[in-house]
Each structure stands twice: as structure tokens, then as C-alpha cells.
Write a protein that holds these residues in place. Structure first.
Motif, PDB file in Angstrom:
ATOM      1  N   SER A  12      72.788   4.277  34.892  1.00 59.13           N
ATOM      2  CA  SER A  12      72.376   3.074  34.170  1.00 59.13           C
ATOM      3  C   SER A  12      71.056   2.560  34.738  1.00 59.13           C
ATOM      4  O   SER A  12      70.752   2.770  35.914  1.00 59.13           O
ATOM      5  N   ASP A  35      76.070  -2.463  31.713  1.00 55.36           N
ATOM      6  CA  ASP A  35      76.462  -2.796  30.342  1.00 55.36           C
ATOM      7  C   ASP A  35      75.831  -1.848  29.337  1.00 55.36           C
ATOM      8  O   ASP A  35      76.237  -1.812  28.168  1.00 55.36           O
ATOM      9  N   CYS A  36      74.843  -1.058  29.774  1.00 50.71           N
ATOM     10  CA  CYS A  36      74.157  -0.124  28.872  1.00 50.71           C
ATOM     11  C   CYS A  36      74.792   1.268  28.860  1.00 50.71           C
ATOM     12  O   CYS A  36      74.326   2.142  28.119  1.00 50.71           O
ATOM     13  N   HIS A  38      77.584   2.426  27.685  1.00 49.26           N
ATOM     14  CA  HIS A  38      78.162   2.778  26.389  1.00 49.26           C
ATOM     15  C   HIS A  38      78.502   1.466  25.686  1.00 49.26           C
ATOM     16  O   HIS A  38      78.898   0.498  26.339  1.00 49.26           O
ATOM     17  N   PRO A  39      78.378   1.383  24.374  1.00 43.72           N
ATOM     18  CA  PRO A  39      78.651   0.116  23.686  1.00 43.72           C
ATOM     19  C   PRO A  39      80.105  -0.337  23.750  1.00 43.72           C
ATOM     20  O   PRO A  39      80.394  -1.518  23.554  1.00 43.72           O
ATOM     21  N   SER A  42      82.161   0.018  28.449  1.00 47.03           N
ATOM     22  CA  SER A  42      81.023  -0.624  29.100  1.00 47.03           C
ATOM     23  C   SER A  42      81.227  -0.784  30.598  1.00 47.03           C
ATOM     24  O   SER A  42      82.289  -1.185  31.064  1.00 47.03           O
ATOM     25  N   GLY A 291      79.189  -5.076  32.784  1.00 45.14           N
ATOM     26  CA  GLY A 291      79.481  -4.770  31.381  1.00 45.14           C
ATOM     27  C   GLY A 291      80.740  -5.467  30.902  1.00 45.14           C
ATOM     28  O   GLY A 291      81.347  -6.278  31.593  1.00 45.14           O
TER      29      GLY A 291
END
Length: 299
Positions: A12, A35-36, A38-39, A42, A291
Motif C-alpha cells: 500500500s 485503505d487502498c 482493495h475496495p 480493506s 481501512g
């Protein structure tokens, strides 16, 4: 499993943050954007589940059992992973949401998860050996993953956060709920001159420290970490007008969304600690965005 891993953004990114609040010691603030990853899967939820899911796949286990609340980032990520890996998913949910499903629980059902709503008394048995044995007897060929995904295998995944870092930081700050992420950060930081600061998101002085040392016993002899207990804003999943203001101001200045359960409390705590000069002049500070924004879906 590999097809799922291929869709993740790892490592990340580390992003420089222009801090919108008082910064008397000119601390250099960065954020690791888990948080980036995976949508849906997370942040630290993937890191905690990674090795457990790999073990499940290798052992040809058919069902995963776990625990969480109505807005749990953990059960949301787990239900999706099980759906992608063709595993049955049995979730023990704290409280009866059967007549008013949360968006989180609606997603879990859409991914095929089986929900079992229990009262708080029953939910408190989630670490009781007899209760867990009963669940296994009722569900052959199953594995239990603890609440929050915090178990021994989680340490393997969360300490990779430290290994991924592209720069040296003096301090790493992360929210603490079930202890797995902080334990992994402590384990991973041994080779670095980095202090780990946890931000408690619930009322749990001593309790949270016990969770961390139970997962990573070496931490009991390590003085390079601490947990701050003054920034929970009333307790788990509780918030305040100040917390919500801090979340909104941070998003306005950085474009980064946080939630009032975990990452928002990290931001609010960092604002206070940096503002009062807690960290030495020109320290390099990394905030871990763990996330998971399910808590924000209740706003």
C-alpha cells in the motif's frame, strides 16, 4: 487464493500529509494507505486474514466461522473473501438485526454468508472453549477465526506493514481494537528504531495491553510501544462532535476518508498529540490507515 491476491494493491502507498492542525514541533506526517489495498477487503482486515485463509485452503476446510457486530469491517471482509474462495461463511452477530439489517449485513448475505444473531450474553462467550467446541460440533469441517481476525496467524500478516515501509519513521501510530495489528507492528519493528503508539478505540485500559501480549508474548518485555487510552470518545463505536469535526476537516484538507470507529479516532488522537508537542522536533510520523469504513455507513 492467488487470483484474489492478484487483485490487491500491495504494498500500500505511503502518502505525505499536509497537516491541517497545530504542529509546533514541525513533525513530518505521513500516512500508510492500507485503505487502498482493495475496495472491500480493506486494510488490516486482509493482512489479518491472509495466512488464515491460506491455511484453510491448504487444509481443504469448507466453512469459516467468525464473530462481529452489525458494522464490523472484519465480517464484511471475511464474507467477501469466503464468497471469492467458494467457502461457506457462518457469522455470529452481536445483537438482533433481523428486522433492520445494516448495509454491512446486507452485503454479507448477498455474498452467501449465514448470519446468526445472538444476545450480548451469548456473544461474550466468543472466546469460551466450550462454546467454540459446540460451534465446531454443529458445523463439521469448519475453522473459527476470532473476532476482528486477531489470532496468531494475523501477526504474520500485520508485521508485513513494517517490512513494506519505503522510509524510516520515528513513530508509527495505529488504532487498536482487538490487538492484532498493534501486535504485528511491534513484532515487525524490532529491526528498526521505531516506536509504536496505539490509539485505543474502546474503553480498555490494561485489557488492550493484555490482548496484545497474549498474541505476541515478547511484547510484554518490550518498552518500544504504548497505548493511549484518552481518545475513544466514549467507547467502541461511540463518537463526539469533536471527533466528527476532526474527520471532516481532515478529509477537506487531504481528500482521505476515515471512519468514526477506527481511523477517525487515530486522526483525532494524532491531532491532539502533535498539537501538544508529544513528538520531538522534526520527527517522522506515520499514521496507519487501517481501512474499513463500515462504521461510516451508520452516519
Amino acid at each position: 487464493m492467488q487470483s484474489l491476491i492478484n487483485r490487491l494493491q500491495l504494498p500500500s502507498p505511503e502518502q505525505s500529509i499536509t497537516w491541517p492542525w497545530n504542529n509546533p514541533n514541525k513533525v513530518d506526517v505521513w500516512m500508510k494507505r492500507d485503505d487502498c489495498i482493495h475496495p472491500i477487503i480493506s486494510g488490516n482486515k486482509w493482512r489479518k486474514l491472509k495466512y488464515a485463509l491460506s491455511d484453510i485452503e491448504q487444509r481443504n476446510i469448507h466453512t469459516v466461522i467468525s464473530f462481529g457486530g452489525g458494522y464490523s469491517n472484519h465480517i464484511h471482509a471475511l464474507a467477501y473473501c469466503c464468497h471469492q474462495l467458494n467457502l461457506a461463511c457462518k457469522l455470529i452477530i452481536r445483537g438482533d438485526y433481523s428486522q433492520h439489517l445494516t448495509p454491512t449485513l446486507e452485503d454479507c448475505i448477498a455474498w452467501g454468508a449465514e448470519l446468526h444473531f445472538v444476545d450480548r450474553k451469548t456473544y461474550r462467550l466468543r472466546d469460551d472453549a466450550n462454546y467454540l467446541n459446540t460451534l465446531i460440533q454443529q458445523t463439521p469441517n469448519a475453522m473459527i477465526i476470532p473476532e476482528g481476525g486477531s489470532q496468531a496467524q494475523a501477526i504474520q500478516g500485520t508485521q508485513e506493514i513494517i517490512r513494506e515501509l519505503q522510509q524510516q519513521y520515528d513513530y508509527v501510530l495505529a488504532p487498536v481494537g482487538s490487538g492484532g495489528t498493534l501486535a504485528g507492528l511491534i513484532a515487525g519493528s524490532h529491526a528498526l528504531n521505531t516506536r509504536i503508539h496505539g490509539i485505543a478505540v474502546l474503553k480498555g485500559k490494561d485489557y488492550l495491553e493484555t490482548l496484545v501480549t497474549a498474541l505476541y508474548p515478547q511484547a510484554s518485555h518490550d518498552n518500544s510501544w504504548t497505548i493511549h487510552h484518552d481518545f475513544h470518545h466514549g467507547g467502541y463505536a461511540k463518537s463526539s462532535s469533536q471527533l466528527l469535526d476532526d474527520i471532516n476537516i481532515f478529509k477537506q484538507h487531504t481528500g482521505i476518508a476515515t471512519d468514526p470507529v477506527y481511523s477517525g479516532k487515530l486522526i483525532s488522537a494524532a491531532k491532539h498529540l502533535i498539537g501538544q508537542g508529544t513528538f520531538p522536533i522534526r520527527s517522522r510520523l506515520l499514521l496507519l490507515h487501517t481501512g474499513g469504513l463500515q462504521g461510516a455507513r451508520s452516519e
